[in-house]
Design a protein around this motif. Structure first.
Motif, PDB file in Angstrom:
ATOM      1  N   LYS A 159       5.454   2.218   3.152  1.00  0.00           N
ATOM      2  CA  LYS A 159       4.644   1.044   2.217  1.00  0.00           C
ATOM      3  C   LYS A 159       3.137   0.778   2.697  1.00  0.00           C
ATOM      4  O   LYS A 159       2.494   0.486   1.898  1.00  0.00           O
TER       5      LYS A 159
ATOM      6  N   ILE B 262      -1.259  -0.982   1.360  1.00  0.00           N
ATOM      7  CA  ILE B 262      -1.559  -2.097   1.328  1.00  0.00           C
ATOM      8  C   ILE B 262      -3.004  -2.157   1.925  1.00  0.00           C
ATOM      9  O   ILE B 262      -3.650  -1.640   2.699  1.00  0.00           O
ATOM     10  N   ARG B 263      -3.834  -2.750   0.907  1.00  0.00           N
ATOM     11  CA  ARG B 263      -4.959  -2.985   0.977  1.00  0.00           C
ATOM     12  C   ARG B 263      -5.748  -4.399   1.228  1.00  0.00           C
ATOM     13  O   ARG B 263      -7.044  -4.741   1.520  1.00  0.00           O
ATOM     14  N   THR B 264      -4.840  -5.391   1.100  1.00  0.00           N
ATOM     15  CA  THR B 264      -5.194  -6.808   1.407  1.00  0.00           C
ATOM     16  C   THR B 264      -4.279  -7.512   2.098  1.00  0.00           C
ATOM     17  O   THR B 264      -3.061  -7.270   2.038  1.00  0.00           O
TER      18      THR B 264
ATOM     19  N   GLU C 199      -3.050 -10.463   1.147  1.00  0.00           N
ATOM     20  CA  GLU C 199      -2.101 -11.008   0.130  1.00  0.00           C
ATOM     21  C   GLU C 199      -1.187  -9.912  -0.103  1.00  0.00           C
ATOM     22  O   GLU C 199       0.149 -10.170  -0.106  1.00  0.00           O
ATOM     23  N   ASP C 200      -1.589  -8.580   0.266  1.00  0.00           N
ATOM     24  CA  ASP C 200      -0.562  -7.428  -0.305  1.00  0.00           C
ATOM     25  C   ASP C 200       0.544  -7.557   0.906  1.00  0.00           C
ATOM     26  O   ASP C 200       1.813  -7.498   0.713  1.00  0.00           O
ATOM     27  N   LEU C 201       0.107  -7.992   2.166  1.00  0.00           N
ATOM     28  CA  LEU C 201       1.000  -7.807   3.250  1.00  0.00           C
ATOM     29  C   LEU C 201       2.079  -8.680   3.329  1.00  0.00           C
ATOM     30  O   LEU C 201       3.097  -8.780   3.490  1.00  0.00           O
TER      31      LEU C 201
ATOM     32  N   ALA D 243       3.005 -10.605   1.234  1.00  0.00           N
ATOM     33  CA  ALA D 243       3.962 -10.628   0.050  1.00  0.00           C
ATOM     34  C   ALA D 243       5.095  -9.788   0.006  1.00  0.00           C
ATOM     35  O   ALA D 243       6.184  -9.938  -0.555  1.00  0.00           O
ATOM     36  N   ASP D 244       5.033  -8.777   1.205  1.00  0.00           N
ATOM     37  CA  ASP D 244       6.030  -7.901   1.512  1.00  0.00           C
ATOM     38  C   ASP D 244       6.761  -8.461   3.026  1.00  0.00           C
ATOM     39  O   ASP D 244       6.269  -8.054   4.008  1.00  0.00           O
TER      40      ASP D 244
ATOM     41  N   ARG E  10      -2.184 -15.238   6.247  1.00  0.00           N
ATOM     42  CA  ARG E  10      -3.217 -14.657   5.197  1.00  0.00           C
ATOM     43  C   ARG E  10      -4.480 -15.263   5.630  1.00  0.00           C
ATOM     44  O   ARG E  10      -5.556 -14.376   5.771  1.00  0.00           O
TER      45      ARG E  10
ATOM     46  N   THR F 250      -5.285  -0.307   7.531  1.00  0.00           N
ATOM     47  CA  THR F 250      -3.877   0.433   7.143  1.00  0.00           C
ATOM     48  C   THR F 250      -3.838   1.593   6.333  1.00  0.00           C
ATOM     49  O   THR F 250      -2.772   2.380   6.436  1.00  0.00           O
TER      50      THR F 250
END
Length: 273
Positions: A45, A49-51, A53-55, A57-58, A82, A121
């Protein structure tokens, strides 16, 4: 985790045993099912991940990301994490740079969400970098379940040589030690300071640490920890003093129990008479 390290002795003898069997025990730990699942999910995964927020969230990704820097306990502080990641580390006013625990700055810098237009990433070797750190930290945590003093020593052996190699001043290096509870515990104990030492004025702590380090190692500069012989001496003194303190604590506790038992017996006898 199902892995349980084998540490048959406490103190310095236990540390030397762990050192002799380290590679074998790490291999057994790396084969544990939980660690393998964490690693597989991260490899699958993280490239997408680009932000920040993405990180956050998982949760499974965040567990590995934080665990690689010893920040596991922050897993539920997603807004804070964050912010640390999004601000980055390029400005002295960034949150990560203002925190006394420098692991936050290392964490933010490693992922690069706030420092670069494209986060780290996406790099092909990024998963290997983070997973190696995560595996080491989780091994240390497993060791700590059996003997926490060994976990502190493993952390010190990893972090102090890195600190020694930095170009920062003596004062900055000592402040870094003071700002890290695990490092401060090992260094403070090894140099013969009591637990109450950490509550004293920071400038006074730096001065005292310099003085004791100079007396023990012949240098007041933390760069001395780049020398394996000095690290071994520090570790030996820490483990001997920690073991002595633990023994005294056990003796005092046993003595107190005997006194309380005697007092209870005397009261019971008085009541019968």
């Amino acid at each position: 985790m199902s892995f349980a390290p084998v540490i048959p002795f406490s103190g310095y003898a236990g540390w030397k045993f762990l050192g002799r069997t380290m590679q074998m025990q790490k291999a057994a730990f790396a084969a544990s099912a939980t660690l393998k699942r964490d690693e597989a999910h991260f490899r699958e995964k993280i490239g997408g991940i680009r932000t920040a927020e993405d990180l956050v969230a998982d949760r499974r990704l965040l567990k590995v990301a934080l665990g690689a820097f010893g920040l596991d306990s922050d897993i539920d502080n997603r807004f804070f994490i964050r912010k640390v990641l999004e601000e980055g580390t390029l400005d002295t006013s960034d949150l990560a740079n203002r925190l006394s625990n420098k692991s936050y700055a290392e964490f933010s810098r490693a992922f690069g969400f706030g420092d670069y237009s494209t986060p780290r990433t996406v790099l092909s070797d990024f998963p290997d970098e983070i997973l190696a750190a995560y595996g080491q930290r989780q091994f240390e945590a497993a060791v700590g379940e059996t003997d926490n003093s060994m976990r502190l020593v493993l952390n010190a052996e990893r972090e102090l040589p890195k600190l020694a190699a930095k170009a920062s001043s003596e004062t900055t290096k000592w402040l870094t030690v003071i700002g890290s509870k695990p490092l401060a515990e090992v260094v403070r104990t090894a140099l013969g300071f009591p637990a109450s030492f950490s509550a004293t004025n920071v400038d006074a702590q730096v001065s005292s640490l310099r003085r004791k380090a100079s007396a023990m190692f012949g240098s007041s500069d933390p760069k001395l920890f780049a020398d394996p012989a000095n690290m071994d001496k520090l570790v030996k003194m820490y483990l001997l003093r920690a073991q002595t303190a633990a023994g005294l604590g056990t003796t005092k506790s046993a003595a107190l129990q005997l006194l309380q038992s005697g007092a209870n017996a005397q009261r019971a006898l008085s009541m019968r008479l």
